[in-house]
Design an enzyme around this catalytic site. Structure first.
Site, mmCIF file in Angstrom:
data_model
loop_
_atom_site.group_PDB
_atom_site.id
_atom_site.type_symbol
_atom_site.label_atom_id
_atom_site.label_comp_id
_atom_site.label_asym_id
_atom_site.label_seq_id
_atom_site.Cartn_x
_atom_site.Cartn_y
_atom_site.Cartn_z
ATOM 1 N N HIS B 291 4.568 27.189 -37.494
ATOM 2 C CA HIS B 291 3.229 26.806 -37.954
ATOM 3 C C HIS B 291 2.164 27.741 -37.397
ATOM 4 O O HIS B 291 2.173 28.088 -36.215
ATOM 5 C CB HIS B 291 2.912 25.343 -37.664
ATOM 6 C CG HIS B 291 2.854 24.953 -36.216
ATOM 7 N ND1 HIS B 291 1.691 25.067 -35.480
ATOM 8 C CD2 HIS B 291 3.777 24.434 -35.380
ATOM 9 C CE1 HIS B 291 1.918 24.618 -34.247
ATOM 10 N NE2 HIS B 291 3.182 24.242 -34.154
ATOM 11 N N ASP B 303 2.920 27.912 -28.848
ATOM 12 C CA ASP B 303 2.875 26.831 -29.844
ATOM 13 C C ASP B 303 1.796 27.106 -30.874
ATOM 14 O O ASP B 303 0.646 26.758 -30.677
ATOM 15 C CB ASP B 303 2.609 25.501 -29.135
ATOM 16 C CG ASP B 303 2.714 24.309 -30.064
ATOM 17 O OD1 ASP B 303 3.243 24.465 -31.173
ATOM 18 O OD2 ASP B 303 2.253 23.223 -29.672
ATOM 19 N N GLU B 337 0.524 21.792 -38.795
ATOM 20 C CA GLU B 337 1.597 21.007 -38.194
ATOM 21 C C GLU B 337 1.043 20.056 -37.155
ATOM 22 O O GLU B 337 1.526 18.937 -36.998
ATOM 23 C CB GLU B 337 2.614 21.964 -37.537
ATOM 24 C CG GLU B 337 3.879 21.272 -37.000
ATOM 25 C CD GLU B 337 3.788 20.818 -35.547
ATOM 26 O OE1 GLU B 337 4.718 20.125 -35.100
ATOM 27 O OE2 GLU B 337 2.801 21.143 -34.853
ATOM 28 N N GLU B 338 0.022 20.515 -36.423
ATOM 29 C CA GLU B 338 -0.402 19.778 -35.229
ATOM 30 C C GLU B 338 -1.015 18.414 -35.537
ATOM 31 O O GLU B 338 -0.801 17.467 -34.788
ATOM 32 C CB GLU B 338 -1.403 20.615 -34.408
ATOM 33 C CG GLU B 338 -0.801 21.865 -33.772
ATOM 34 C CD GLU B 338 0.221 21.568 -32.669
ATOM 35 O OE1 GLU B 338 0.525 20.397 -32.421
ATOM 36 O OE2 GLU B 338 0.722 22.538 -32.071
ATOM 37 N N ASP B 365 9.749 26.193 -33.338
ATOM 38 C CA ASP B 365 8.518 25.571 -32.829
ATOM 39 C C ASP B 365 8.735 25.002 -31.425
ATOM 40 O O ASP B 365 8.282 23.904 -31.119
ATOM 41 C CB ASP B 365 8.034 24.482 -33.802
ATOM 42 C CG ASP B 365 6.659 23.945 -33.422
ATOM 43 O OD1 ASP B 365 5.966 24.590 -32.609
ATOM 44 O OD2 ASP B 365 6.277 22.871 -33.918
ATOM 45 N N HIS B 437 -0.244 22.973 -25.563
ATOM 46 C CA HIS B 437 -1.548 22.377 -25.923
ATOM 47 C C HIS B 437 -2.584 22.538 -24.816
ATOM 48 O O HIS B 437 -3.488 21.699 -24.704
ATOM 49 C CB HIS B 437 -1.387 20.882 -26.249
ATOM 50 C CG HIS B 437 -0.516 20.603 -27.428
ATOM 51 N ND1 HIS B 437 -0.289 19.325 -27.890
ATOM 52 C CD2 HIS B 437 0.183 21.417 -28.256
ATOM 53 C CE1 HIS B 437 0.524 19.361 -28.933
ATOM 54 N NE2 HIS B 437 0.826 20.629 -29.170
#
Lengths: 469, 469
Positions: B291, B303, B337-338, B365, B437
């Site tokens: 993503h 990520d 995606e998130e 991922d 994140h």
């Protein structure tokens, strides 16, 4: 299997049903053993991951002691740090073993420049190779580049004489094992000064044995032979090698090198040893450890702070779990792996002379990265034994069991104890040569969980060897 | 096997010697195939490691674009960056697929403090959870700690009402797979605000879903339900959680939270797609990707910058090696995606509606770390196929092939294509939740070789699936 033999020995079984009994007992016995082993190994990992001391101990070694080259005051501090740490964990015995080690110091001056085609000086990052002589003031000479040690060997005297040789040999990035790529380049560092001097070079500078293009020169041991004049040798950062090589493509270039490193007489130092005494076979020893010395740059965090901490933590965890070993478990922090291996050599002859029986040895000296498995330098039966542990290690993603190399420190045990298996702890090696022998080998570059998983994996192997040998 | 069938079909063989022929041909055929596959896979790794673009492409994505949350200007930039990059590699087709995505912005204010028993304010590091409402000015309230979401669920209204709930649930360090530990904690972040609001809390702050004790709060998606009042939700750094929890052991404590994050109407955005057209079965598609969106902190390096770059590089390498695929190889940079997975959902319904046949999908991922293997979400025959590749992957230390999870982006394909195998790329996960994140998810924390080995491993799997399916 021990359980099975005991039961079989104590019972009279008719030949007709013996086969059935054998199968059932074998199954029950193996199942019981496997469950017991599996449960105990889970405890080892839990203690290491949940209540572990490895990360804090490595922090203290790196920050409170720091880099600790053999013969230095810092190495002496490291001996006291190690002894105090081992004593704090209450092992059965803690003691020092005296050894003699070389003493080389980097000195206070370490400068290098190249002069481009316009006469402009470019400062480059340089580290003397360990053991190199000084330059006695600055050397200035034309620099001549070779892309490999083999190319230098094939050169003529007129190409090299009076010049500074620059060996710009790349580590092969296509090698999946970075240790293989390192092994192929090792002679550049070890033998470059001899080959350069053979052809009349004034000094040798090499490309650091490192994969990435960065600003850190990587030092390491180098050698002289009596038959060839000694010349100074140093490593440049890979980035500076790229710049120098690019400059040389434009035309001739001078190089200036100044280093006041120095060799001193040997010093007294120590291996640091801790033991848990075997309850059944106290004179049969399983030796495990890493090396407490490091190079004099960075903090020796991966090389080999991680290795000694792996093994220290493994023994601490076994003791904390109240494990009573069959054989004597002996933890050794070897001194002087980097430039002489006097710790490993002295230990091997000493234990032999004492009449001890060394039954296996384990070494961790490939950094504090995620565990992948173990190499064994031994016989087929040792590899078979190791592979029989695979189901027990599978939950921890430890799954590579191969014939291979044990380690420098435990290597001399092979000469003293016929057929002893040497186990080398194999970790993910991709980042190792980013840090190896460089200022970047610091505590911050060791991941806590990766370090802890290493300690637990070694703890599990010590336990299994103690149970099965 | 194809070679064998061709030879067998063209020859008349007597029944008596057929068995012998079969065995020989099978052996020759398998041997030849394995050698061809092995040689081609070696080329994939060589190209990726020696002449790779992955590291530079990831640098550019991280530094020239940066963090790229769905609906943001940066995400729009990321779309153009991706399209231009794919076009520069000369794939057969490059195009955008329009989708609608949520649009949430962190805003300009994000402050949190706790007041200790002496009334002294302690500033804590905080990040609003993605999708959270604002606080509408600062909220000040007594803070009440729960050590798990389950403990909060069991609380009484009087314990919680009018307070700020602090869910201090630790990720389980004893889990060897950090993804499992994450999975167990995920409901804290996803559902904490609902559970807190159910009992009348004014706001919820959670312990970041991270293993280490450090200064980085980790954001991520959270949810509301229509039946429960929305309250603000944020994550604290693990270090601040330790401090706050210690303070609460001494007595009551107030917490102050101010955030002006905001939800906006949906925006138009895009999946970015590139293809190499199948030479035999152009309507049969192997989809692979990651993503392109990220959270709005750090640079989305692991990520999922690493994931999109893995797949981009895999296709670039196959093209560079002049590989002519049997099936159409389709690279997808999924958007969103998130916080919504609108890219994955839209892609699945679109390809189904077009009448395409999706035969397999691969997702990366889980970060740009050293490859360990592949999980397959599929049938036993798919796991068998994957395991049959083990000898080909062994030289690259890729050796874990298990049933497991494919990925969020490719997940919706399962609903549209009965029995499609989904392959999730499994890497060493130990460091992932240090960066996930958080502001620490930057390019510098991705190792070049680990990234490249990932790209090559995915390239090898694409090749093998294209050959064997």
């Amino acid at each position: 299997m021990k359980l099975f033999l005991v039961i079989f020995g104590r019972n009279r079984i008719s030949p007709t049903c013996m086969h059935k009994y054998l199968l059932i007992l074998l199954f029950v016995s193996c199942g019981t053993h496997a469950q017991k082993d599996s449960a105990f190994i889970r405890k080892i990992y839990d203690e290491t991951l949940l209540r572990g001391k490895a990360h804090e101990d490595l922090r203290s070694l790196c920050k409170d002691v720091g880099a600790r080259i053999s013969g230095s005051a810092a190495a002496e501090m490291a001996v006291y740090w190690s002894e105090a740490k081992m004593k704090s964990y209450g092992f059965d015995k803690v003691y020092l073993q005296e050894i003699q080690v070389p003493h080389w110091e980097r000195g206070t001056k370490e400068n290098a420049y190249f002069k481009d085609d316009k006469g402009i000086l470019h400062k480059v990052k340089v580290l003397a190779l360990g053991g190199s002589i000084a330059t006695e003031g600055a050397i200035e000479a034309e620099v001549v580049e070779f892309t490999s040690l083999d190319a230098l060997k094939k050169a003529t005297r007129s190409q090299v004489e009076g010049k500074i040789v620059f060996i710009n040999q790349l580590m092969d990035a296509a090698q999946i094992s970075t240790f293989r790529a390192y092994g192929a380049c090792w002679p550049v560092r070890g033998l470059g000064a001899i080959e350069g001097s053979n052809l009349g070079a004034k000094a040798v500078v090499i490309r650091s044995l490192a994969m990435p293009i960065d600003d850190h020169p990587h030092t390491g041991s180098m050698y002289y032979v009596d038959s060839v004049a000694k010349i100074p040798a140093a490593a440049l950062s890979t980035k500076d090698c790229e710049l120098l090589s690019a400059q040389l493509k434009k035309g001739k270039c001078k190089f200036i090198l100044e280093m006041n490193c120095q060799n001193f007489p040997d010093e007294t130092s120590y291996n640091i040893i801790a033991e848990m005494t075997g309850t059944k076979f106290p004179n049969e020893i399983i030796t495990f450890g890493g090396h407490i010395d490091s190079w004099d740059t960075g903090e020796g965090a991966h090389d080999d702070g991680a290795g000694v901490i792996h093994n220290l933590e493994a023994l601490r965890v076994l003791k904390t779990l109240n494990y009573k070993p069959n054989h004597t478990l002996r933890l050794v922090f070897f001194m002087n792996e980097e430039n002489g291996n006097m710790g490993g050599k002295t230990y091997a002859t000493w234990t032999k002379a004492k009449g001890e029986k060394q039954i296996a040895a384990i070494e961790s000296d490939r950094g504090g990265f995620s565990p992948r498995g173990f190499d064994v330098d031994g016989q087929d039966k040792h590899l078979d034994l190791l592979k029989s542990f695979a189901p027990l290690f599978a939950p921890y993603f430890v799954n590579q069991f191969e014939k291979g190399y044990g380690g420098v420190d435990i290597g001399p045990l092979k000469d003293e104890f016929d057929g002893i298996p040497l186990f080398g702890f194999a970790v993910d090696s991709q980042r190792y040569f980013d840090f190896h022998h460089a200022e970047s080998d610091v505590f911050e570059n060791v991941n806590k969980r990766e370090l802890e998983l290493g300690a637990a994996s070694i703890g599990a192997l010590i336990y299994l060897l103690d149970q099965k040998l």
